[in-house]
Write a protein that holds these residues in place. Sequence first.
Motif, PDB file in Angstrom:
ATOM      1  N   SER A  26     -41.323  57.482  42.991  1.00 14.90           N
ATOM      2  CA  SER A  26     -41.476  56.886  44.324  1.00 14.90           C
ATOM      3  C   SER A  26     -41.777  55.391  44.258  1.00 14.90           C
ATOM      4  O   SER A  26     -41.609  54.677  45.243  1.00 14.90           O
ATOM      5  N   GLU A  27     -42.190  54.897  43.099  1.00 16.96           N
ATOM      6  CA  GLU A  27     -42.512  53.477  42.940  1.00 16.96           C
ATOM      7  C   GLU A  27     -41.347  52.664  42.371  1.00 16.96           C
ATOM      8  O   GLU A  27     -41.479  51.463  42.162  1.00 16.96           O
ATOM      9  N   VAL A  28     -40.227  53.303  42.109  1.00 22.45           N
ATOM     10  CA  VAL A  28     -39.065  52.617  41.539  1.00 22.45           C
ATOM     11  C   VAL A  28     -38.104  52.264  42.669  1.00 22.45           C
ATOM     12  O   VAL A  28     -37.635  53.149  43.376  1.00 22.45           O
ATOM     13  N   PRO A  29     -37.817  50.966  42.875  1.00 25.24           N
ATOM     14  CA  PRO A  29     -36.892  50.586  43.947  1.00 25.24           C
ATOM     15  C   PRO A  29     -35.497  51.171  43.722  1.00 25.24           C
ATOM     16  O   PRO A  29     -35.072  51.387  42.583  1.00 25.24           O
ATOM     17  N   GLU A  30     -34.788  51.388  44.807  1.00 27.62           N
ATOM     18  CA  GLU A  30     -33.458  52.008  44.729  1.00 27.62           C
ATOM     19  C   GLU A  30     -32.494  51.198  43.871  1.00 27.62           C
ATOM     20  O   GLU A  30     -31.730  51.752  43.085  1.00 27.62           O
ATOM     21  N   TRP A  31     -32.519  49.868  44.002  1.00 28.42           N
ATOM     22  CA  TRP A  31     -31.606  49.043  43.212  1.00 28.42           C
ATOM     23  C   TRP A  31     -31.859  49.253  41.720  1.00 28.42           C
ATOM     24  O   TRP A  31     -30.925  49.248  40.922  1.00 28.42           O
ATOM     25  N   LEU A  32     -33.140  49.459  41.340  1.00 25.35           N
ATOM     26  CA  LEU A  32     -33.469  49.645  39.937  1.00 25.35           C
ATOM     27  C   LEU A  32     -33.085  51.046  39.460  1.00 25.35           C
ATOM     28  O   LEU A  32     -32.614  51.213  38.329  1.00 25.35           O
ATOM     29  N   GLU A  33     -33.232  52.040  40.326  1.00 23.22           N
ATOM     30  CA  GLU A  33     -32.760  53.380  39.986  1.00 23.22           C
ATOM     31  C   GLU A  33     -31.269  53.343  39.655  1.00 23.22           C
ATOM     32  O   GLU A  33     -30.823  53.956  38.680  1.00 23.22           O
ATOM     33  N   ASP A  34     -30.510  52.607  40.472  1.00 19.25           N
ATOM     34  CA  ASP A  34     -29.068  52.482  40.247  1.00 19.25           C
ATOM     35  C   ASP A  34     -28.765  51.790  38.923  1.00 19.25           C
ATOM     36  O   ASP A  34     -27.871  52.207  38.171  1.00 19.25           O
ATOM     37  N   ARG A  35     -29.501  50.721  38.625  1.00 17.20           N
ATOM     38  CA  ARG A  35     -29.285  49.993  37.361  1.00 17.20           C
ATOM     39  C   ARG A  35     -29.605  50.866  36.153  1.00 17.20           C
ATOM     40  O   ARG A  35     -28.899  50.855  35.152  1.00 17.20           O
ATOM     41  N   ILE A  36     -30.686  51.636  36.258  1.00 16.54           N
ATOM     42  CA  ILE A  36     -31.075  52.512  35.157  1.00 16.54           C
ATOM     43  C   ILE A  36     -30.027  53.607  34.961  1.00 16.54           C
ATOM     44  O   ILE A  36     -29.627  53.898  33.826  1.00 16.54           O
ATOM     45  N   LYS A 102     -48.862  36.503  35.528  1.00 16.80           N
ATOM     46  CA  LYS A 102     -48.451  37.893  35.740  1.00 16.80           C
ATOM     47  C   LYS A 102     -49.464  38.830  35.074  1.00 16.80           C
ATOM     48  O   LYS A 102     -50.143  38.467  34.123  1.00 16.80           O
ATOM     49  N   CYS A 103     -49.545  40.029  35.631  1.00 13.91           N
ATOM     50  CA  CYS A 103     -50.484  40.989  35.057  1.00 13.91           C
ATOM     51  C   CYS A 103     -49.983  42.416  35.250  1.00 13.91           C
ATOM     52  O   CYS A 103     -48.965  42.650  35.899  1.00 13.91           O
ATOM     53  N   CYS A 104     -50.765  43.327  34.725  1.00 15.81           N
ATOM     54  CA  CYS A 104     -50.619  44.752  35.011  1.00 15.81           C
ATOM     55  C   CYS A 104     -49.271  45.312  34.549  1.00 15.81           C
ATOM     56  O   CYS A 104     -48.576  45.986  35.311  1.00 15.81           O
ATOM     57  N   LYS A 105     -48.940  45.061  33.313  1.00 17.13           N
ATOM     58  CA  LYS A 105     -47.663  45.510  32.742  1.00 17.13           C
ATOM     59  C   LYS A 105     -47.539  47.031  32.808  1.00 17.13           C
ATOM     60  O   LYS A 105     -48.438  47.754  32.393  1.00 17.13           O
ATOM     61  N   GLN A 106     -46.389  47.501  33.335  1.00 17.55           N
ATOM     62  CA  GLN A 106     -46.071  48.925  33.352  1.00 17.55           C
ATOM     63  C   GLN A 106     -44.600  49.100  33.006  1.00 17.55           C
ATOM     64  O   GLN A 106     -43.738  48.463  33.616  1.00 17.55           O
ATOM     65  N   PHE A 107     -44.316  49.958  32.054  1.00 16.04           N
ATOM     66  CA  PHE A 107     -42.933  50.259  31.739  1.00 16.04           C
ATOM     67  C   PHE A 107     -42.378  51.183  32.810  1.00 16.04           C
ATOM     68  O   PHE A 107     -43.031  52.137  33.220  1.00 16.04           O
ATOM     69  N   ILE A 108     -41.163  50.884  33.259  1.00 10.58           N
ATOM     70  CA  ILE A 108     -40.448  51.740  34.199  1.00 10.58           C
ATOM     71  C   ILE A 108     -39.528  52.677  33.416  1.00 10.58           C
ATOM     72  O   ILE A 108     -39.473  53.866  33.664  1.00 10.58           O
ATOM     73  N   TRP A 109     -38.813  52.112  32.443  1.00  7.28           N
ATOM     74  CA  TRP A 109     -37.841  52.862  31.653  1.00  7.28           C
ATOM     75  C   TRP A 109     -37.725  52.209  30.284  1.00  7.28           C
ATOM     76  O   TRP A 109     -37.766  50.985  30.166  1.00  7.28           O
ATOM     77  N   LYS A 110     -37.589  53.032  29.252  1.00  7.04           N
ATOM     78  CA  LYS A 110     -37.356  52.540  27.890  1.00  7.04           C
ATOM     79  C   LYS A 110     -36.167  53.276  27.303  1.00  7.04           C
ATOM     80  O   LYS A 110     -36.064  54.495  27.445  1.00  7.04           O
ATOM     81  N   GLY A 111     -35.304  52.545  26.630  1.00  9.27           N
ATOM     82  CA  GLY A 111     -34.233  53.179  25.889  1.00  9.27           C
ATOM     83  C   GLY A 111     -34.798  53.945  24.708  1.00  9.27           C
ATOM     84  O   GLY A 111     -35.910  53.662  24.240  1.00  9.27           O
ATOM     85  N   ALA A 112     -34.036  54.885  24.193  1.00  4.77           N
ATOM     86  CA  ALA A 112     -34.505  55.748  23.102  1.00  4.77           C
ATOM     87  C   ALA A 112     -34.866  54.961  21.842  1.00  4.77           C
ATOM     88  O   ALA A 112     -35.738  55.369  21.086  1.00  4.77           O
ATOM     89  N   ASN A 113     -34.240  53.812  21.631  1.00  2.68           N
ATOM     90  CA  ASN A 113     -34.502  53.021  20.425  1.00  2.68           C
ATOM     91  C   ASN A 113     -35.292  51.749  20.718  1.00  2.68           C
ATOM     92  O   ASN A 113     -35.312  50.831  19.896  1.00  2.68           O
ATOM     93  N   TYR A 114     -35.930  51.697  21.879  1.00  4.82           N
ATOM     94  CA  TYR A 114     -36.765  50.541  22.219  1.00  4.82           C
ATOM     95  C   TYR A 114     -37.959  50.489  21.262  1.00  4.82           C
ATOM     96  O   TYR A 114     -38.578  51.512  20.964  1.00  4.82           O
ATOM     97  N   ILE A 115     -38.271  49.297  20.786  1.00  2.97           N
ATOM     98  CA  ILE A 115     -39.408  49.109  19.877  1.00  2.97           C
ATOM     99  C   ILE A 115     -40.536  48.459  20.667  1.00  2.97           C
ATOM    100  O   ILE A 115     -40.400  47.329  21.135  1.00  2.97           O
TER     101      ILE A 115
END
Length: 120
Positions: A26-36, A102-115
């Motif tokens: 619910s916190e992921v914008p629609e444009w970002l859902e589409d990109r992911i 900037k603050c409060c880093k949160q990952f939305i999505w990570k690829g399987a090989n993200y380091i």
Amino acid sequence: MKKILLLLLPALLLISCEKNYLVPASEVPEWLEDRIAETEKDIRTNEMSALDMCAWVRYTYNGDYYYEWINPVSSYWPHLYNQKGELMTFDSFYIEKYWAEKCCKQFIWKGANYIDGIED
């Protein structure tokens, strides 16, 4: 005990089919859902793709969310987007101030090989 497991199994299957975001969907914008979704499709169809090394990260700045596309193979890194999905550039945004505050880093999505730690 078997009855409990049989009741829980369908619930677990439904949960596992949910989009694999690292924050509530619910916190992921629609444009970002589409990109992911587009990125995941590219990863599945092109086994030589390096997109599985990338990630989407959300930061808070001045009370708003901003999203960074972390791509370690890109010469312009990371790409920065506002809540509406608009690319933020030096001529439209004080990026140096953003980097410093900037603050409060949160990952939305990570690829399987993200380091982890690659963007630091």
